[in-house]
Motif scaffolding. Sequence first.
Motif, mmCIF file in Angstrom:
data_model
loop_
_atom_site.group_PDB
_atom_site.id
_atom_site.type_symbol
_atom_site.label_atom_id
_atom_site.label_comp_id
_atom_site.label_asym_id
_atom_site.label_seq_id
_atom_site.Cartn_x
_atom_site.Cartn_y
_atom_site.Cartn_z
ATOM 1 N N ASN A 11 0.824 -1.209 0.000
ATOM 2 C CA ASN A 11 0.000 0.000 0.000
ATOM 3 C C ASN A 11 0.858 1.259 0.000
ATOM 4 O OD1 ASN A 11 -2.266 1.873 1.819
ATOM 5 N ND2 ASN A 11 -2.799 0.893 -0.078
ATOM 6 N N VAL A 12 1.992 1.200 0.694
ATOM 7 C CA VAL A 12 2.907 2.339 0.680
ATOM 8 C C VAL A 12 3.427 2.548 -0.746
ATOM 9 C CG1 VAL A 12 5.143 3.185 1.495
ATOM 10 C CG2 VAL A 12 3.599 2.052 3.083
ATOM 11 N N LEU A 13 3.791 1.433 -1.388
ATOM 12 C CA LEU A 13 4.313 1.501 -2.757
ATOM 13 C C LEU A 13 3.254 2.018 -3.722
ATOM 14 C CD1 LEU A 13 6.643 0.789 -4.727
ATOM 15 C CD2 LEU A 13 5.635 -1.479 -4.934
ATOM 16 N N LYS A 14 2.054 1.490 -3.602
ATOM 17 C CA LYS A 14 0.964 1.928 -4.468
ATOM 18 C C LYS A 14 0.711 3.433 -4.285
ATOM 19 C CE LYS A 14 -3.308 2.010 -3.536
ATOM 20 N NZ LYS A 14 -4.650 1.676 -3.025
ATOM 21 N N GLY A 15 0.701 3.854 -3.029
ATOM 22 C CA GLY A 15 0.492 5.280 -2.741
ATOM 23 C C GLY A 15 1.554 6.134 -3.397
ATOM 24 N N ALA A 16 2.815 5.663 -3.316
ATOM 25 C CA ALA A 16 3.919 6.424 -3.907
ATOM 26 C C ALA A 16 3.815 6.434 -5.425
ATOM 27 C CB ALA A 16 5.255 5.831 -3.469
ATOM 28 N N LEU A 17 3.401 5.309 -6.009
ATOM 29 C CA LEU A 17 3.272 5.232 -7.473
ATOM 30 C C LEU A 17 2.206 6.201 -7.971
ATOM 31 C CD1 LEU A 17 3.507 1.372 -7.982
ATOM 32 C CD2 LEU A 17 5.091 3.062 -8.923
ATOM 33 N N LEU A 18 1.109 6.266 -7.236
ATOM 34 C CA LEU A 18 0.013 7.144 -7.668
ATOM 35 C C LEU A 18 0.388 8.617 -7.602
ATOM 36 C CD1 LEU A 18 -3.058 5.294 -6.122
ATOM 37 C CD2 LEU A 18 -2.464 5.472 -8.536
ATOM 38 N N GLU A 19 1.395 8.935 -6.777
ATOM 39 C CA GLU A 19 1.838 10.328 -6.692
ATOM 40 C C GLU A 19 2.770 10.691 -7.849
ATOM 41 O OE1 GLU A 19 3.856 10.692 -2.983
ATOM 42 O OE2 GLU A 19 2.056 10.269 -1.804
#
Lengths: 94, 255
Positions: free
Chosen positions: A26-34
């Motif tokens: 989820n941390v990675l996904k959040g960073a990717l979406l940014e």
Amino acid sequence: MELRVIEKEPTMISIEIAGEDHTFMNVLKGALLESEGITAATYDVNPEQSGGQTDPVLTIKTEEGVDALDALEDGAQRVVDKSDSFREAFEAAA
Amino acid sequence: MQDYEVEFVERGDREARFLVRGITPAFANGIRRAMIADVPTFSIDQLRVVENSSVMFDEQIGLRLGLVPLTTPEGEFEIGDEVTLALDVEGPSREETTETVTAYSGDIVSSDELVRPADDNIPIIDLKAGQRLEVEADAVLDHGREHAKHQGGVAVGYRHLQQVEVVGDKGEFADDEPHILRGVIEDDGELIATDEFDNDLTERYPDKELAVEDVPNAFVFHVETDGSMTVEDLVVRAVDSLRDRADELRESVQL
């Protein structure tokens, strides 16, 4: 960290990341979406008891001209930078 | 890269509250989960029972010993490393007037001074005259996701920072009801824990009409550890575990 590419096109990648759970995904996904150039990023994970595919599968779609694998690398770098920056701020306050 | 702003509201070795500004919910939750499940701690995992003439089964004693928090220094050990500990306590002799002797976590002797019980006053078992407990135990370093006894953080959570604004006076005949709020509020840049006014906003702002709003991307973490490490260590190790995984992923992708 073991990776298995499930599907790969120039602007899309679907990759299995073994041994990880929501904590990191989820941390990675959040960073990717940014990140710039990424149109979609999501991951899917099944519960441990389901018996089937229990390692998370990350799927990224990018804009034309952006390689999805490069985008993933940038996303991971972003998490590293975030962590460094958080640690710095935390230690300054502590 | 975005900058974070950290400010402590309350701080102790084992319990603290701190505000982080500029953090996304995803990252905040990642840190919280990492503190609970991904920061390894030592815990007793194997027992060699030399003598157990107490009223409890070996397994019950084993469970109790496993739940005793042990100090876990950073960087000295790897996952799966073992440290041997011993416990030898005897009940009172028949001549003594005391009925029982209690075996405490403080009676556990460690072979490595870096790894020892975080508290000395956790009761293990009461021993009566003629009873004895002598065990040798192996503590192992592992993650909280393997067993709850390896969790370093026992109460870890966060809430939004809340902004309270006075928008006017309450009407003359308005209901006189409490306005309960828990967490930390921000009032003109000042951080106030709600227990300072009994978690009731009407105590602090009597007869005022209030607007309470979550401050975006500002989270107040409340972290309590079991004593195996300080709050600061726990937070830093949790963030580092996320960092290490991201770094590993980045390297694997490059290949």
